[in-house]
Design an enzyme around this catalytic site. Sequence first.
Site, PDB file in Angstrom:
ATOM      1  N   ASN A  40       0.803  -1.228   0.000  1.00 45.94           N
ATOM      2  CA  ASN A  40       0.000   0.000   0.000  1.00 45.94           C
ATOM      3  C   ASN A  40       0.839   1.283   0.000  1.00 45.94           C
ATOM      4  OD1 ASN A  40       0.678  -0.610   2.703  1.00 45.94           O
ATOM      5  ND2 ASN A  40      -0.921   0.740   3.427  1.00 45.94           N
ATOM      6  N   GLY A  87       1.998  -6.042   7.203  1.00 43.71           N
ATOM      7  CA  GLY A  87       1.079  -6.672   6.256  1.00 43.71           C
ATOM      8  C   GLY A  87      -0.202  -7.075   6.951  1.00 43.71           C
ATOM      9  N   THR A 111      -1.456 -13.048   7.660  1.00 41.58           N
ATOM     10  CA  THR A 111      -0.053 -13.356   7.334  1.00 41.58           C
ATOM     11  C   THR A 111       0.797 -13.248   8.603  1.00 41.58           C
ATOM     12  OG1 THR A 111      -0.466 -12.266   5.228  1.00 41.58           O
ATOM     13  CG2 THR A 111       1.801 -12.876   5.681  1.00 41.58           C
ATOM     14  N   GLU A 142       3.421  -5.392  12.285  1.00 41.83           N
ATOM     15  CA  GLU A 142       2.526  -4.242  12.080  1.00 41.83           C
ATOM     16  C   GLU A 142       1.422  -4.734  11.168  1.00 41.83           C
ATOM     17  OE1 GLU A 142       2.894  -1.477  13.651  1.00 41.83           O
ATOM     18  OE2 GLU A 142       4.912  -1.793  14.439  1.00 41.83           O
ATOM     19  N   CYS A 174      -3.259   1.692   6.256  1.00 43.44           N
ATOM     20  CA  CYS A 174      -3.675   0.986   7.470  1.00 43.44           C
ATOM     21  C   CYS A 174      -4.249   1.948   8.501  1.00 43.44           C
ATOM     22  CB  CYS A 174      -2.493   0.227   8.047  1.00 43.44           C
ATOM     23  SG  CYS A 174      -1.078   1.303   8.334  1.00 43.44           S
ATOM     24  N   GLU A 177       7.290   0.350  16.008  1.00 46.89           N
ATOM     25  CA  GLU A 177       8.338   0.877  15.141  1.00 46.89           C
ATOM     26  C   GLU A 177       8.479   2.362  15.449  1.00 46.89           C
ATOM     27  OE1 GLU A 177       7.063  -0.130  11.146  1.00 46.89           O
ATOM     28  OE2 GLU A 177       8.071  -2.065  11.292  1.00 46.89           O
TER      29      GLU A 177
HETATM   30  P1  NAD Z   1       0.093  -9.382   3.038  1.00 41.72           P
HETATM   31  O1  NAD Z   1       0.114  -9.868   4.429  1.00 41.72           O
HETATM   32  O2  NAD Z   1      -0.673 -10.146   2.029  1.00 41.72           O
HETATM   33  O3  NAD Z   1       1.558  -9.228   2.454  1.00 41.72           O
HETATM   34  C1  NAD Z   1       2.562  -8.461   3.091  1.00 41.72           C
HETATM   35  C2  NAD Z   1       3.919  -9.019   2.724  1.00 41.72           C
HETATM   36  O4  NAD Z   1       4.057 -10.317   3.282  1.00 41.72           O
HETATM   37  C3  NAD Z   1       4.135  -9.176   1.230  1.00 41.72           C
HETATM   38  O5  NAD Z   1       5.473  -8.865   0.924  1.00 41.72           O
HETATM   39  C4  NAD Z   1       3.866 -10.656   1.012  1.00 41.72           C
HETATM   40  O6  NAD Z   1       4.507 -11.193  -0.109  1.00 41.72           O
HETATM   41  C5  NAD Z   1       4.430 -11.244   2.294  1.00 41.72           C
HETATM   42  N1  NAD Z   1       3.885 -12.557   2.653  1.00 41.72           N
HETATM   43  C6  NAD Z   1       2.710 -13.105   2.284  1.00 41.72           C
HETATM   44  N2  NAD Z   1       2.579 -14.329   2.810  1.00 41.72           N
HETATM   45  C7  NAD Z   1       3.690 -14.579   3.534  1.00 41.72           C
HETATM   46  C8  NAD Z   1       4.138 -15.661   4.337  1.00 41.72           C
HETATM   47  N3  NAD Z   1       3.416 -16.762   4.478  1.00 41.72           N
HETATM   48  N4  NAD Z   1       5.327 -15.555   4.956  1.00 41.72           N
HETATM   49  C9  NAD Z   1       6.066 -14.431   4.843  1.00 41.72           C
HETATM   50  N5  NAD Z   1       5.700 -13.379   4.089  1.00 41.72           N
HETATM   51  C10 NAD Z   1       4.517 -13.432   3.442  1.00 41.72           C
HETATM   52  O7  NAD Z   1      -0.438  -7.879   3.133  1.00 41.72           O
HETATM   53  P2  NAD Z   1      -0.749  -6.892   1.945  1.00 41.72           P
HETATM   54  O8  NAD Z   1      -2.029  -7.306   1.302  1.00 41.72           O
HETATM   55  O9  NAD Z   1       0.470  -6.718   1.124  1.00 41.72           O
HETATM   56  O10 NAD Z   1      -0.966  -5.530   2.733  1.00 41.72           O
HETATM   57  C11 NAD Z   1      -2.193  -5.107   3.227  1.00 41.72           C
HETATM   58  C12 NAD Z   1      -2.264  -5.326   4.719  1.00 41.72           C
HETATM   59  O11 NAD Z   1      -1.175  -4.676   5.360  1.00 41.72           O
HETATM   60  C13 NAD Z   1      -3.506  -4.731   5.345  1.00 41.72           C
HETATM   61  O12 NAD Z   1      -4.031  -5.632   6.272  1.00 41.72           O
HETATM   62  C14 NAD Z   1      -2.988  -3.493   6.062  1.00 41.72           C
HETATM   63  O13 NAD Z   1      -3.754  -3.069   7.160  1.00 41.72           O
HETATM   64  C15 NAD Z   1      -1.641  -3.949   6.486  1.00 41.72           C
HETATM   65  N6  NAD Z   1      -0.771  -2.811   6.758  1.00 41.72           N
HETATM   66  C16 NAD Z   1      -0.432  -2.550   8.051  1.00 41.72           C
HETATM   67  C17 NAD Z   1       0.363  -1.457   8.352  1.00 41.72           C
HETATM   68  C18 NAD Z   1       0.760  -1.140   9.772  1.00 41.72           C
HETATM   69  O14 NAD Z   1       1.671  -0.348   9.951  1.00 41.72           O
HETATM   70  N7  NAD Z   1       0.142  -1.729  10.763  1.00 41.72           N
HETATM   71  C19 NAD Z   1       0.844  -0.648   7.328  1.00 41.72           C
HETATM   72  C20 NAD Z   1       0.469  -0.944   6.018  1.00 41.72           C
HETATM   73  C21 NAD Z   1      -0.327  -2.032   5.741  1.00 41.72           C
END
Ligand code: NAD
Length: 480
Positions: free
Chosen positions: A150, A226, A230, A248, A282, A461
């Site tokens: 994002n 993420g 995950t 996060e 997020c 963080e």
């Molecule tokens: P995601 O969890 O699908 O992916 C995030 C990252 O993790 C990607 O690089 C992905 O390839 C990797 N990943 C996926 N499966 C994995 C596994 N089994 N093991 C290790 N790595 C793996 O998330 P997304 O769809 O890319 O992002 C959206 C999400 O992120 C939303 O839920 C959002 O709220 C969250 N987010 C949180 C913050 C925060 O600071 N709290 C900031 C931005 C986004």
Amino acid sequence: MQHIQNLINGQLVPPVSGTYIDNYNPANGKVYSKIPDSDERDVEAAVEAARKAFPAWSVMAKEKRSAILIKLSELIEKNLERFAIAESIDNGKPLWLSRSVDIPRAVSNFHFYATAALHLHDESHSMGALAINYTTRTPIGVAGCISPWNLPLYLFTWKIAPALASGNCVVAKPSEITPMTAYLLAELSIEAGMPAGVLNIVHGLGHKVGKAIVSHPLIPAVSFTGGTKTGEEISRIAAPMFKKLSLELGGKNPNIIFADCDFDKAVQTTVRSSFSNQGEICLCGSRIFVERSIYDKFKVAFVEQVKALKVGDPMKDENWLGAIVSKPHMEKILSYIALAQKEGGTILTGGKQVKPEGELSEGYYIQPTVIEGLAYDCRTNQEEIFGPVVTIQPFDTEEEVLTYANSTTYGLAATVWTQHLTRAHRVAASLHSGIVWINTWLLRDLRTPFGGVKNSGVGREGGFEALKFFTEEKNICIKL
Ligand code: NAD
């Protein structure tokens, strides 16, 4: 067609598998570049390079490390327009946004941590005449950094910068959905004089590259941003290995608007906090609670401003919302709009996919959507949608709105609008949330702790929190 490469041991290299994944431009739905389909073999090479580089990097004078990171931040700044265009093409976000927020923030992340690390100090605890303790902080070794799509470069560098500044070597994985600016960063890191192996960037899928990083026995710390699901999978692997974990995760943030707010500011900022970056931040507020005495007035003003937001070509400044990041994500958002209607919600504005004419007709666009008439505990109000969709509902008492606000499994950020100082403090204290903004939104000081409670994550963080995460403390006690 451009083929993105991994950065391993200071070299831009193809994946061991020799295969690539399609990278889509969400503005037009077309494949425009190829991403390495890396696997555990590439991660292995990256870990080996990082381990080799660690002894020299970790003892390098911190001023020298800092100078390399500052040089990198300057190079990104020099290439700001190139990075901003790449980010917008990859992610679908408006170019004005990547130019004014995403890329400048990546510049700041490196600059901030390059200088912050110079001010880390060790502690000492005297026991009078008996003994003295001193506590050292040393880098942990090879850090794993995994980031989402994002805010691609913004969040990627938010992890890498403190890890490197505190003397670690890094194996990082950007999202496979938005890999381009991480690739550009790899090129610049070489130009900045980063020693080979200090920063390694392995592209590819989460269940291959991400999993290989998380499960690698020689990566003792993983910083992940993420989705919550995950995060759960990562914890399941990393916790039994006793790794340091910073998670996060998702959010479902409340916006609480009291009748005594500065009305115009509350309306304008709530439009921003609802729909910035297509609602794919997020920290966006997705549940708007308005005190009943101003509910109708607020709703009319809010909906009127939302209706005026233009959606379309991310490259055009007139568009306030660009494209949704991917087709599956667009479909997920649309399915939640359908669910909201099934749950009894009324769409006040939006609710539909946008199909531009011409070249962008296959792009992924959704109207900014406001939904009314839902219970606070229905699925639409409990689950993270992560798109341009918000719900709005009235409340009568402070107690009631706190019940609504705290009812989800998430607890990342909350926004409160009131001119009543005592109430502001009281409500902030009662919110189950890592971050509370009063009469503002997304006002960030990089020194402050950043993170969530409950299913929004573990750890913080930002500022010294991140430098502490990426270092290990050792107490040494000397008997006098
Ligand atoms: P995601 O969890 O699908 O992916 C995030 C990252 O993790 C990607 O690089 C992905 O390839 C990797 N990943 C996926 N499966 C994995 C596994 N089994 N093991 C290790 N790595 C793996 O998330 P997304 O769809 O890319 O992002 C959206 C999400 O992120 C939303 O839920 C959002 O709220 C969250 N987010 C949180 C913050 C925060 O600071 N709290 C900031 C931005 C986004």
